[in-house]
Each structure stands twice: as structure tokens, then as C-alpha cells.
Design a protein around this motif. Structure first.
Motif, PDB file in Angstrom:
ATOM      1  N   LEU A 112       0.829  -1.204   0.000  1.00  0.00           N
ATOM      2  CA  LEU A 112       0.000   0.000   0.000  1.00  0.00           C
ATOM      3  C   LEU A 112       0.868   1.260   0.000  1.00  0.00           C
ATOM      4  O   LEU A 112       0.560   2.238  -0.687  1.00  0.00           O
ATOM      5  N   LEU A 113       1.962   1.235   0.755  1.00  0.00           N
ATOM      6  CA  LEU A 113       2.861   2.387   0.782  1.00  0.00           C
ATOM      7  C   LEU A 113       3.551   2.581  -0.565  1.00  0.00           C
ATOM      8  O   LEU A 113       3.876   3.707  -0.949  1.00  0.00           O
ATOM      9  N   GLY A 114       3.771   1.486  -1.294  1.00  0.00           N
ATOM     10  CA  GLY A 114       4.330   1.596  -2.638  1.00  0.00           C
ATOM     11  C   GLY A 114       3.390   2.363  -3.555  1.00  0.00           C
ATOM     12  O   GLY A 114       3.819   3.234  -4.323  1.00  0.00           O
ATOM     13  N   PHE A 115       2.091   2.060  -3.460  1.00  0.00           N
ATOM     14  CA  PHE A 115       1.103   2.815  -4.231  1.00  0.00           C
ATOM     15  C   PHE A 115       1.095   4.277  -3.803  1.00  0.00           C
ATOM     16  O   PHE A 115       1.035   5.191  -4.641  1.00  0.00           O
ATOM     17  N   GLY A 175       8.111   7.736   6.717  1.00  0.00           N
ATOM     18  CA  GLY A 175       8.116   9.188   6.589  1.00  0.00           C
ATOM     19  C   GLY A 175       6.874   9.762   5.953  1.00  0.00           C
ATOM     20  O   GLY A 175       6.896  10.894   5.458  1.00  0.00           O
ATOM     21  N   VAL A 176       5.767   9.003   5.967  1.00  0.00           N
ATOM     22  CA  VAL A 176       4.503   9.474   5.392  1.00  0.00           C
ATOM     23  C   VAL A 176       3.595   9.926   6.532  1.00  0.00           C
ATOM     24  O   VAL A 176       3.292   9.127   7.430  1.00  0.00           O
ATOM     25  N   PRO A 177       3.148  11.173   6.562  1.00  0.00           N
ATOM     26  CA  PRO A 177       2.233  11.621   7.615  1.00  0.00           C
ATOM     27  C   PRO A 177       0.987  10.735   7.649  1.00  0.00           C
ATOM     28  O   PRO A 177       0.383  10.462   6.614  1.00  0.00           O
ATOM     29  N   ALA A 178       0.610  10.283   8.841  1.00  0.00           N
ATOM     30  CA  ALA A 178      -0.517   9.360   8.957  1.00  0.00           C
ATOM     31  C   ALA A 178      -1.349   9.691  10.186  1.00  0.00           C
ATOM     32  O   ALA A 178      -0.812  10.033  11.246  1.00  0.00           O
ATOM     33  N   GLY A 231      -8.989  11.414  17.033  1.00  0.00           N
ATOM     34  CA  GLY A 231      -7.958  11.506  15.999  1.00  0.00           C
ATOM     35  C   GLY A 231      -6.597  11.330  16.636  1.00  0.00           C
ATOM     36  O   GLY A 231      -6.231  12.087  17.546  1.00  0.00           O
ATOM     37  N   VAL A 232      -5.832  10.319  16.198  1.00  0.00           N
ATOM     38  CA  VAL A 232      -4.539  10.025  16.812  1.00  0.00           C
ATOM     39  C   VAL A 232      -3.460   9.895  15.751  1.00  0.00           C
ATOM     40  O   VAL A 232      -3.733   9.565  14.589  1.00  0.00           O
ATOM     41  N   THR A 233      -2.225  10.155  16.160  1.00  0.00           N
ATOM     42  CA  THR A 233      -1.082  10.052  15.267  1.00  0.00           C
ATOM     43  C   THR A 233       0.164   9.724  16.078  1.00  0.00           C
ATOM     44  O   THR A 233       0.209   9.990  17.294  1.00  0.00           O
ATOM     45  N   SER A 234       1.166   9.166  15.421  1.00  0.00           N
ATOM     46  CA  SER A 234       2.453   8.904  16.068  1.00  0.00           C
ATOM     47  C   SER A 234       3.418  10.058  15.872  1.00  0.00           C
ATOM     48  O   SER A 234       4.526  10.032  16.419  1.00  0.00           O
ATOM     49  N   ASP A 235       3.024  11.049  15.091  1.00  0.00           N
ATOM     50  CA  ASP A 235       3.885  12.168  14.736  1.00  0.00           C
ATOM     51  C   ASP A 235       3.577  13.355  15.660  1.00  0.00           C
ATOM     52  O   ASP A 235       2.488  13.919  15.610  1.00  0.00           O
ATOM     53  N   ALA A 236       4.550  13.735  16.501  1.00  0.00           N
ATOM     54  CA  ALA A 236       4.334  14.816  17.466  1.00  0.00           C
ATOM     55  C   ALA A 236       4.035  16.138  16.764  1.00  0.00           C
ATOM     56  O   ALA A 236       3.170  16.899  17.207  1.00  0.00           O
ATOM     57  N   ASP A 237       4.739  16.423  15.673  1.00  0.00           N
ATOM     58  CA  ASP A 237       4.494  17.669  14.945  1.00  0.00           C
ATOM     59  C   ASP A 237       3.099  17.692  14.341  1.00  0.00           C
ATOM     60  O   ASP A 237       2.400  18.707  14.374  1.00  0.00           O
ATOM     61  N   ALA A 285       3.634   1.788   9.979  1.00  0.00           N
ATOM     62  CA  ALA A 285       4.431   1.628   8.756  1.00  0.00           C
ATOM     63  C   ALA A 285       4.592   2.957   8.046  1.00  0.00           C
ATOM     64  O   ALA A 285       5.666   3.277   7.521  1.00  0.00           O
ATOM     65  N   CYS A 286       3.520   3.758   8.034  1.00  0.00           N
ATOM     66  CA  CYS A 286       3.603   5.088   7.425  1.00  0.00           C
ATOM     67  C   CYS A 286       4.618   5.952   8.164  1.00  0.00           C
ATOM     68  O   CYS A 286       5.414   6.675   7.545  1.00  0.00           O
ATOM     69  N   THR A 287       4.589   5.892   9.483  1.00  0.00           N
ATOM     70  CA  THR A 287       5.508   6.699  10.285  1.00  0.00           C
ATOM     71  C   THR A 287       6.954   6.349   9.962  1.00  0.00           C
ATOM     72  O   THR A 287       7.797   7.234   9.762  1.00  0.00           O
TER      73      THR A 287
END
Length: 342
Positions: free
Chosen positions: A111-114, A179-182, A143-149, A174-176
Motif C-alpha cells: 500500500l505504501l508503494g502505491f 516518513g509518510v504523515p498518517a 484523531g490520533v497520530t504517532s507524529d508529534a508535529d 508503517a507510514c511513520t
């Protein structure tokens, strides 16, 4: 090797994904992506190879007749593209499928390849869980994310969850790493009325998605279906004094917890959504004023209610248990009221 022949260059694309199964209580999340696909007439451009990811004894293929010819539809995950018109056009890449039975890391990498080939700017994964929430109140959506920014700039929760997870959590992680914002959006479905569909929870997810990526989503008959669903549950609850008493207890707890929300940001978000729907320049492309299409949101609540538990579920839980009850069809169990923050 990924082939994307025939897919046009996309405008500011966002990938929106949902998967049937453990992370899809009341079919709310998969119903939301299905609604987007139907309203905007999505065009499927890719499907993952079912042989690679599914146990066909768990997710069985179906046989159907096409002009008298028997054909088989295999359980899989499909990707489609929809274009949102208006003053600021953009594209959505819709991912709709079933939680895979195996090879989850390969599944996410594909999916990340797409996403990489299509230039996806952000991935939004929708989920739904069973929780201690009354059907008479607005559906809570976390709404949750692993990215602090990303958490800071988009007013999201930074996940601190530890424990069992589903494909929603694995894909977000996997997105994190890639480097893909998720972002994951989770709707809480009342555990005492878990039978799908749940149009009220689907509507809540779509409203939160609107706010998150600043688009206008045509809702068709979904608000009416949500009201009909609530009315049906009201009638069933009124027929059982034990359920009615339990719902009242949940209402009191929810109202007490939600008092701080009766001002400020919550009111501002609702007003902004109202203005967006009134703005003619925000016309959302094909199907913007259309009805709900094929009537997938059924209003039949005749299957009844689940009895309230004798003991309230543990409010510290943040994600569905690893082995959900069989009678939930693989969805989150009754002992998981908190949002699973993968």
C-alpha cells in the motif's frame, strides 16, 4: 512491481483507508469509505493479490451469476481514485478491503508503494470500536497520530497506546517509519447495539474527515439514515427497562465528561462545517447533491439490543482485545471502551 497505467496525475492526494473486521465495529469505517466511493463514483485502478494476504477459509470467496455465467469474487483490498471539484480541487485515493489474514508487513509495504507512486501527501485510516457510549449522544471520534508535529499542527492526540493492535495500527506505524504523515480516526460504537450498519458512526467519521482535510463531503441520505437508526434503537431500548436504565447511566456519565466541550473549539468546528456546506464554491464534484445511491445504509434494527453488562467495562482499555468474541464477527469486544490508539 507496481503498475499504475491509466491513473492521471493527482492533485494534492490524500489516501483514505478502512478495513472490514476487527477494527470496523458496526461497519462504520468501511461504510464511510464505501460512501465516498459511491458519492464520487470512484474508479478502481488496482487490487492486491488475494492469494498473498487472505485465508479463504476465514474470508471465503463468493459465487455469483453474470448473465447465466458463474463467476467468483475473491476477498481482497481495492484502490480507487476520486476527484473533488470546487475552488480547491484535490484527489482522494480510497483503500477499501478486509483486514488481511497474514503477511501484514508486506501488505502495508505494498500500500505504501502505491502511496509513493501516486504522490500521496497524507494517509488517513478510519476505524471503529465498541465502547461505553450512549446511542443518544454524538458519536465520539478520536484523531490520533504517532507524529508529534502532526499532533500539534492538526489538533490530534499523540498516541501513547501499548498493547494488541489491528491492521489500522500496523499501517499507521508503517507510514511513520516510511516518513509518510498518517492519522487514524476512531469512532466509538455503542457496544449494546453493535449490529451493522451504524450510519450514525459512519456520519461522524465523515464529518471528522471533512474537518481534518478541509473538504466538503456530499452526505446524501446519510443524515436521515442516522436519525432513523437512532429512532429505531430508542424504540427497542424503551421496550426493555434494564437497557433503558443502562442507557440513562451512560448518558449521565457522558454529559458530565463533555461539559468542557460546550464552548470554544467544539462550537467553532460545527460552525465552520455549517459555513462550508452553505458555500456554493465548495461544490464537491460529481454526486454532490445526489441521494445516497444504492441504499446500503439499512434502517432495520429488528435484530435487537445486547444486554448491558453486569459490570461496566474497564475504562482504562485503549484498544480492542486480541481475541474478540465470536458473536461480534471479529469486531472489537465489549470490554474495550477506550479509543485504540495504535
Amino acid at each position: 512491481m507496481i503498475e499504475l497505467e491509466g491513473v492521471p496525475e493527482l492533485i494534492d492526494p490524500v489516501m483514505v483507508a478502512a478495513f472490514e473486521g476487527w477494527n470496523d465495529a458496526g461497519d462504520a469505517a468501511s461504510g464511510a469509505v464505501a460512501h465516498l466511493d459511491r458519492e464520487w463514483k470512484g474508479e478502481v485502478f488496482a487490487a492486491l493479490d488475494a492469494e498473498d494476504y487472505y485465508d479463504f477459509q476465514v474470508n471465503r470467496p463468493t459465487v455469483w451469476l453474470d448473465n447465466g455465467v458463474r463467476k467468483i469474487t475473491w476477498p481482497t483490498t481495492r484502490l480507487s481514485v476520486v476527484r473533488i471539484g470546487g475552488a480547491k480541487p484535490r484527489d482522494l485515493v480510497l483503500v477499501r478491503g478486509i483486514e488481511p489474514s497474514m503477511r501484514w508487513r508486506s501488505f502495508c509495504n505494498e500500500l505504501l508503494g502505491f502511496a509513493h507512486e501516486l504522490g500521496v501527501e497524507m494517509v488517513v485510516v478510519l476505524g471503529a470500536l465498541l465502547g461505553d457510549t450512549p446511542h443518544t449522544r454524538p458519536v465520539p471520534v478520536s484523531g490520533v497520530t504517532s507524529d508529534a508535529d502532526l499532533a500539534r499542527t492538526m489538533d490530534l492526540e499523540e498516541t501513547k497506546y501499548e498493547g494488541p493492535t489491528g491492521i489500522v495500527g500496523v499501517l499507521q506505524e508503517a507510514c511513520t517509519h516510511a516518513g509518510v504523515p498518517a492519522v487514524s480516526l476512531w469512532a466509538a460504537v455503542p457496544h449494546y447495539v453493535s449490529q451493522p450498519p451504524n450510519p450514525k458512526a459512519t456520519l461522524a467519521l465523515l464529518n471528522r474527515l471533512e474537518d481534518l482535510i478541509d473538504i466538503r463531503i456530499p452526505l446524501g441520505e446519510l443524515p436521515e439514515d442516522a436519525r432513523a437508526w437512532q429512532l429505531g434503537v430508542d424504540q427497542l431500548a424503551a421496550e426493555d427497562s434494564e437497557v433503558a436504565e443502562y442507557v440513562q447511566t451512560l448518558e449521565e456519565a457522558r454529559d458530565t465528561a463533555d461539559l468542557p466541550e460546550a464552548s470554544g473549539d467544539a462550537i467553532a468546528r460545527e460552525f465552520e462545517r455549517y459555513l462550508r456546506r452553505r458555500d456554493p464554491s465548495a461544490e464537491a464534484g460529481p454526486g454532490a447533491g445526489a441521494g445516497a445511491g444504492d441504499g446500503s445504509y439499512l434502517r432495520d434494527t429488528s435484530s435487537g439490543l445486547t444486554r448491558p453488562p453486569k459490570r461496566k467495562p474497564d475504562s482504562s482499555a485503549e484498544e480492542p482485545p486480541a481475541a474478540p468474541p465470536e458473536d461480534q464477527g471479529g469486531e472489537p469486544g465489549e470490554d474495550s471502551p477506550g479509543p485504540p490508539q495504535a
